[in-house]
Design a protein around this motif. Structure first.
Motif, short mmCIF file in Angstrom:
data_model
loop_
_atom_site.label_atom_id
_atom_site.label_comp_id
_atom_site.label_asym_id
_atom_site.label_seq_id
_atom_site.Cartn_x
_atom_site.Cartn_y
_atom_site.Cartn_z
N PHE A 1 7.20 30.52 2.62
CA PHE A 1 7.02 31.95 2.93
C PHE A 1 5.69 32.23 3.61
CE2 PHE A 1 4.07 33.59 -0.33
CZ PHE A 1 3.95 32.45 -1.09
N LEU A 2 4.75 31.27 3.55
CA LEU A 2 3.45 31.51 4.18
C LEU A 2 3.34 30.87 5.56
CD1 LEU A 2 0.94 31.05 1.24
CD2 LEU A 2 1.45 33.15 2.46
N GLN A 3 4.37 30.11 5.95
CA GLN A 3 4.27 29.39 7.22
C GLN A 3 4.13 30.34 8.40
OE1 GLN A 3 7.62 26.79 7.32
NE2 GLN A 3 6.68 25.35 5.89
N GLY A 4 3.42 29.87 9.41
CA GLY A 4 3.26 30.68 10.61
C GLY A 4 2.05 31.59 10.50
N LEU A 5 2.26 32.85 10.87
CA LEU A 5 1.12 33.77 10.92
C LEU A 5 0.44 34.03 9.58
CD1 LEU A 5 1.68 36.65 13.45
CD2 LEU A 5 -0.18 35.02 13.34
N PRO A 6 1.18 34.22 8.47
CA PRO A 6 0.49 34.53 7.21
C PRO A 6 -0.58 33.52 6.85
CG PRO A 6 2.81 34.95 6.94
CD PRO A 6 2.65 34.36 8.31
N ILE A 7 -0.28 32.23 6.93
CA ILE A 7 -1.27 31.23 6.54
C ILE A 7 -2.43 31.22 7.54
CG2 ILE A 7 -0.24 29.22 7.71
CD1 ILE A 7 -1.79 29.17 4.22
N THR A 8 -2.12 31.52 8.81
CA THR A 8 -3.19 31.58 9.81
C THR A 8 -4.18 32.69 9.45
OG1 THR A 8 -1.48 31.02 11.40
CG2 THR A 8 -3.61 31.64 12.28
N LEU A 9 -3.63 33.84 9.03
CA LEU A 9 -4.50 34.96 8.67
C LEU A 9 -5.31 34.64 7.43
CD1 LEU A 9 -2.01 37.82 9.44
CD2 LEU A 9 -4.28 37.61 10.41
N PHE B 1 -7.03 38.58 4.57
CA PHE B 1 -6.22 38.08 3.46
C PHE B 1 -5.05 39.02 3.17
CE2 PHE B 1 -5.38 37.54 -1.09
CZ PHE B 1 -5.10 36.19 -1.10
N VAL B 2 -5.36 40.32 3.04
CA VAL B 2 -4.31 41.29 2.70
C VAL B 2 -3.27 41.34 3.83
CG1 VAL B 2 -3.83 43.73 2.27
CG2 VAL B 2 -5.81 42.67 1.24
N PHE B 3 -3.72 41.27 5.07
CA PHE B 3 -2.79 41.31 6.20
C PHE B 3 -1.85 40.09 6.14
CE2 PHE B 3 -2.43 41.53 11.11
CZ PHE B 3 -1.30 42.30 11.00
N GLY B 4 -2.42 38.93 5.84
CA GLY B 4 -1.61 37.72 5.72
C GLY B 4 -0.55 37.85 4.64
N ILE B 5 -0.97 38.34 3.47
CA ILE B 5 -0.03 38.46 2.34
C ILE B 5 1.05 39.49 2.67
CG2 ILE B 5 0.18 39.15 -0.08
CD1 ILE B 5 -1.19 36.49 0.23
N LEU B 6 0.64 40.64 3.23
CA LEU B 6 1.64 41.67 3.55
C LEU B 6 2.63 41.16 4.58
CD1 LEU B 6 -0.21 45.10 3.71
CD2 LEU B 6 1.32 44.24 1.97
N MET B 7 2.13 40.34 5.52
CA MET B 7 3.03 39.81 6.53
C MET B 7 4.02 38.83 5.90
SD MET B 7 2.11 38.39 10.19
CE MET B 7 1.57 39.97 10.71
N LYS C 1 17.38 40.31 5.45
CA LYS C 1 18.24 41.10 6.32
C LYS C 1 18.68 40.30 7.53
CE LYS C 1 16.59 45.53 4.88
NZ LYS C 1 16.65 46.92 5.20
N GLY C 2 18.35 39.02 7.53
CA GLY C 2 18.79 38.15 8.62
C GLY C 2 18.03 38.34 9.91
N LEU C 3 16.79 38.85 9.79
CA LEU C 3 15.98 39.02 10.99
C LEU C 3 15.04 37.84 11.13
CD1 LEU C 3 15.06 42.76 10.43
CD2 LEU C 3 16.60 41.90 12.18
N PRO C 4 14.62 37.52 12.35
CA PRO C 4 13.70 36.39 12.51
C PRO C 4 12.32 36.71 11.95
CG PRO C 4 14.01 37.52 14.58
CD PRO C 4 14.97 38.13 13.62
N LYS C 5 11.55 35.65 11.75
CA LYS C 5 10.20 35.77 11.19
C LYS C 5 9.26 36.40 12.23
CE LYS C 5 8.09 32.07 8.59
NZ LYS C 5 8.24 30.70 8.59
#
Lengths: 209, 246
Positions: free
Chosen positions: A175-183, B201-207, B217-221
């Protein structure tokens, strides 16, 4: 002299453009996958930042003299956009080798908030520096500040490119792969820059009034 | 009727499906910089929304007049004019907000959400739909900023909506302050959350969370595929890199 050193240290370390002022995050996340692209982008940013300040600072004095300070935003963005186009044309014609190295990054920089940011900050700094440090912030200060901002951008980009190349090989939860882990990695790099806090005041380079 | 329906669709898509910050990863700089408090986040979000709606309307109305070769400079001039108007209004009526947003108010000009929507939507669609798109995207941006601001302010400062009296006057309401309660049980607010590092950090977690919801919902990352929405896409290095590897 002290003020110039203070400006350099502030721009590169304590008030890094990317990691503490949050300007230029898009290229920071987008172009930092490889060290060579990171360096190319940063050199182009340094170049455009200094050039933009050199042109916009006198224009701003002109605007202020004529009571047109409210036109700043429009004038600055147009000047920067025109300047970048001009530089691109000149480089392509006369220095093709440099154009090959920097050319692809130049159009990206037009709408980069770091460049407009440094120009606007230089204008704001005139009042802040006079008020809090009793420093007469002039053209030379603005140029050093722009250079420092660009170098700070470069430092952050290169450091982060190194971190990201390690990240590629790491085993990251799905779940962290990609942008989240980068941030999150960027946040840890940013924490390390907190350690520089206070060195400007500590060395007595700038004293508050 | 059909148009009414698509209008609603344009407004709602900005919240989750095409949320500008969390899904399209646009406008990251203001997202990270102004979310140290909820009030700043709302102020920034609403200022950007106003600019977005106005510029979308103007660009959409002029879409047949502007030659495509000079469209980007034309868009920038239109956007910069609206930003100047908003800047003046904020300076005049909300000086405290102007102080705390600082240079990020004029920097709305280079916010890629606005130029991106102009290029991707307003230049191809009629005025009403473009206005709805602007409203939806703007509110989506505001919602994302609000979420981030809430997390950062509650954890980092121990307050919620502090300084709301500078934005609107709701019967002298000045926001919640739990910091004394927190210190009275021997804890203290986690200051790092309002420092720059906490923003990343918060932006990463929220993302990560929005990715999870979108996946259900079957949407891409969410990827940094700002490229399609970025007016500079044709010259972008990321795109050239991608094409080289293909």
């Amino acid at each position: 002299m002290k003020v110039f050193i203070a400006l350099l240290i502030m721009g590169i370390l304590t008030q890094n453009f990317v990691l503490s002022k949050f300007l230029g995050i898009c290229p920071f996340l987008g172009v930092s996958k490889k060290i060579n692209t990171a360096v190319g982008m940063s050199v182009a940013v340094i170049f455009v930042m200094c050039l933009a300040t050199a042109v916009c600072y006198p224009i701003n004095t002109l605007l202020e003299k004529n009571d047109l300070a409210y036109l700043q935003t429009i004038v600055f963005i147009l000047v920067i956009a025109a300047l970048v186009q001009l530089v691109e044309i000149v480089l392509r014609k006369y220095i093709p080798s440099l154009y090959k190295a920097l050319g692809i990054y130049l159009p990206l920089i037009t709408t980069n908030c770091a460049v407009l940011g440094v120009v606007v900050l230089n204008v704001d700094n005139v009042a802040t520096f006079a008020e809090s440090y009793a420093v007469n912030y002039g053209f030379a200060h603005a140029m050093v500040n722009s250079l420092a901002a660009g170098l700070g951008f470069m430092l952050a980009m290169v450091l982060f490119a190194g971190v990201r190349s390690r990240l590629e090989a790491a085993d990251i939860p799905k779940f962290l792969q990609g942008l989240p882990i980068t941030l999150i990695a960027a946040s840890i790099v940013s924490v390390s820059f907190l350690g520089f806090g206070g060195i400007v005041e500590g060395f007595g380079l700038l004293t508050t009034v | 009727m059909a148009e009414k329906k698509s209008c609603v669709k344009e407004i709602t898509k900005g919240f989750l499906r095409e949320n500008p910050t969390m899904r399209l990863v646009l406008g990251t700089c203001p997202t990270l910089a102004v979310t140290t408090s909820v009030v700043n986040a709302i102020g920034m979000g609403l200022s950007a929304t106003i600019v977005l709606i106005c510029s979308n309307i103007a660009i959409s109305a002029l879409r047949k007049v502007i030659p495509s070769k000079v469209r980007i400079p034309a868009y920038i001039v239109i956007i910069a004019s609206f930003v100047t108007v908003v800047q003046m209004i904020v300076k005049a009526f909300l000086p405290a907000l102007d102080e705390s947003l600082g240079i990020f108010l004029p920097l709305i000009v280079v916010n890629c959400i606005i130029l991106g929507r102009a290029e991707a939507f307003a230049s191809k669609n009629p005025v009403l739909l473009s206005a709805c798109d602007g409203l939806g995207m703007g509110l989506g941006f505001t919602a994302a900023l609000f979420c981030m601001g809430t997390v950062r302010e509650v954890l980092g400062a121990g307050t919620f909506l502090a300084g709301i009296q500078d934005l609107v006057n709701i019967g002298g309401f000045t926001g919640f302050d739990f910091s004394e309660k927190i210190t009275s049980i021997g804890l203290s607010p986690v200051t790092i959350f309002i420092l720059p590092a906490g923003g990343f950090f918060v932006f990463g977690i929220l993302m990560a969370i929005t990715n999870k919801i979108a996946q259900g919902k079957g949407l891409p990352k969410a990827e940094l595929h700002g490229c399609e929405h970025c007016p500079m896409a044709a010259n972008c290095t990321r795109r050239t890199e991608q094409e080289a590897t293909r």
